[in-house]
Scaffold this motif. Sequence first.
Motif, PDB file in Angstrom:
ATOM      1  N   LEU A  25       0.825  -1.211   0.000  1.00 44.24           N
ATOM      2  CA  LEU A  25       0.000   0.000   0.000  1.00 44.24           C
ATOM      3  C   LEU A  25       0.860   1.262   0.000  1.00 44.24           C
ATOM      4  O   LEU A  25       0.574   2.214  -0.727  1.00 44.24           O
ATOM      5  N   LEU A  26       1.911   1.263   0.795  1.00 39.85           N
ATOM      6  CA  LEU A  26       2.791   2.433   0.841  1.00 39.85           C
ATOM      7  C   LEU A  26       3.508   2.635  -0.487  1.00 39.85           C
ATOM      8  O   LEU A  26       3.654   3.757  -0.963  1.00 39.85           O
ATOM      9  N   ALA A  27       3.934   1.535  -1.093  1.00 41.56           N
ATOM     10  CA  ALA A  27       4.635   1.629  -2.379  1.00 41.56           C
ATOM     11  C   ALA A  27       3.733   2.187  -3.467  1.00 41.56           C
ATOM     12  O   ALA A  27       4.196   2.854  -4.387  1.00 41.56           O
ATOM     13  N   TYR A  28       2.435   1.928  -3.360  1.00 38.39           N
ATOM     14  CA  TYR A  28       1.486   2.474  -4.323  1.00 38.39           C
ATOM     15  C   TYR A  28       1.096   3.903  -4.003  1.00 38.39           C
ATOM     16  O   TYR A  28       0.314   4.509  -4.720  1.00 38.39           O
ATOM     17  N   GLY A  29       1.611   4.425  -2.901  1.00 38.53           N
ATOM     18  CA  GLY A  29       1.349   5.823  -2.585  1.00 38.53           C
ATOM     19  C   GLY A  29       0.213   6.056  -1.614  1.00 38.53           C
ATOM     20  O   GLY A  29      -0.211   7.195  -1.430  1.00 38.53           O
ATOM     21  N   ALA A  30      -0.285   5.002  -0.992  1.00 39.87           N
ATOM     22  CA  ALA A  30      -1.357   5.190  -0.011  1.00 39.87           C
ATOM     23  C   ALA A  30      -0.814   5.986   1.172  1.00 39.87           C
ATOM     24  O   ALA A  30       0.326   5.791   1.596  1.00 39.87           O
ATOM     25  N   ASN A  31      -1.633   6.892   1.687  1.00 36.98           N
ATOM     26  CA  ASN A  31      -1.226   7.611   2.891  1.00 36.98           C
ATOM     27  C   ASN A  31      -1.580   6.763   4.117  1.00 36.98           C
ATOM     28  O   ASN A  31      -2.211   5.713   4.010  1.00 36.98           O
ATOM     29  N   THR A  32      -1.179   7.244   5.269  1.00 37.25           N
ATOM     30  CA  THR A  32      -1.374   6.482   6.503  1.00 37.25           C
ATOM     31  C   THR A  32      -2.841   6.181   6.763  1.00 37.25           C
ATOM     32  O   THR A  32      -3.215   5.038   7.048  1.00 37.25           O
ATOM     33  N   LYS A  33      -3.685   7.199   6.647  1.00 35.35           N
ATOM     34  CA  LYS A  33      -5.114   6.996   6.911  1.00 35.35           C
ATOM     35  C   LYS A  33      -5.746   6.038   5.905  1.00 35.35           C
ATOM     36  O   LYS A  33      -6.556   5.189   6.262  1.00 35.35           O
ATOM     37  N   GLY A  34      -5.391   6.188   4.641  1.00 32.04           N
ATOM     38  CA  GLY A  34      -5.951   5.323   3.606  1.00 32.04           C
ATOM     39  C   GLY A  34      -5.530   3.875   3.784  1.00 32.04           C
ATOM     40  O   GLY A  34      -6.341   2.959   3.664  1.00 32.04           O
ATOM     41  N   ALA A  35      -4.248   3.658   4.077  1.00 31.47           N
ATOM     42  CA  ALA A  35      -3.762   2.296   4.298  1.00 31.47           C
ATOM     43  C   ALA A  35      -4.435   1.685   5.522  1.00 31.47           C
ATOM     44  O   ALA A  35      -4.825   0.516   5.508  1.00 31.47           O
ATOM     45  N   ALA A  36      -4.584   2.490   6.576  1.00 34.46           N
ATOM     46  CA  ALA A  36      -5.239   1.997   7.791  1.00 34.46           C
ATOM     47  C   ALA A  36      -6.679   1.602   7.495  1.00 34.46           C
ATOM     48  O   ALA A  36      -7.154   0.550   7.932  1.00 34.46           O
ATOM     49  N   TRP A  37      -7.364   2.430   6.744  1.00 33.44           N
ATOM     50  CA  TRP A  37      -8.759   2.150   6.403  1.00 33.44           C
ATOM     51  C   TRP A  37      -8.870   0.866   5.581  1.00 33.44           C
ATOM     52  O   TRP A  37      -9.713   0.014   5.853  1.00 33.44           O
ATOM     53  N   LEU A  38      -8.004   0.729   4.588  1.00 34.40           N
ATOM     54  CA  LEU A  38      -8.051  -0.447   3.721  1.00 34.40           C
ATOM     55  C   LEU A  38      -7.755  -1.740   4.485  1.00 34.40           C
ATOM     56  O   LEU A  38      -8.328  -2.786   4.171  1.00 34.40           O
ATOM     57  N   LEU A  39      -6.875  -1.672   5.475  1.00 41.06           N
ATOM     58  CA  LEU A  39      -6.508  -2.874   6.222  1.00 41.06           C
ATOM     59  C   LEU A  39      -7.319  -3.054   7.502  1.00 41.06           C
ATOM     60  O   LEU A  39      -7.190  -4.076   8.175  1.00 41.06           O
ATOM     61  N   GLY A  40      -8.120  -2.057   7.841  1.00 40.48           N
ATOM     62  CA  GLY A  40      -8.950  -2.167   9.039  1.00 40.48           C
ATOM     63  C   GLY A  40      -8.161  -2.084  10.336  1.00 40.48           C
ATOM     64  O   GLY A  40      -8.507  -2.738  11.319  1.00 40.48           O
ATOM     65  N   ILE A  41      -7.084  -1.302  10.308  1.00 47.87           N
ATOM     66  CA  ILE A  41      -6.268  -1.111  11.504  1.00 47.87           C
ATOM     67  C   ILE A  41      -6.091   0.381  11.746  1.00 47.87           C
ATOM     68  O   ILE A  41      -6.480   1.197  10.917  1.00 47.87           O
ATOM     69  N   SER A  42      -5.504   0.750  12.853  1.00 53.53           N
ATOM     70  CA  SER A  42      -5.360   2.163  13.185  1.00 53.53           C
ATOM     71  C   SER A  42      -4.199   2.800  12.421  1.00 53.53           C
ATOM     72  O   SER A  42      -3.230   2.116  12.055  1.00 53.53           O
TER      73      SER A  42
END
Length: 87
Positions: A25-42
């Motif tokens: 997710l980070l390599a694709y440019g996801a930000n912290t909030k977006g990655a957290a939302w997609l993975l269901g974690i904080s």
Amino acid sequence: MPASVKCVFPDPACLTPRQKEVLELLAYGANTKGAAWLLGISPKTIEYHRAVIYAKLNIHCPILLAHFSISRGLIPVNHKLQDPATL
């Protein structure tokens, strides 16, 4: 492998399955909030995983992280993240 141990040569085998998900997710440019939302974690958990990934791979730049991920075949070049706002 303990989180404090670094790979001599960056090797994705150092990473846990969850860290590999975060790496993608980070390599694709996801930000912290977006990655957290997609993975269901904080977002704090994403920040922790990011710090561990950077330490294990001895990479400390998002662009180099993306380059490493693509060059090692960890992520396909033509993949697109779906914008969470559109879900």
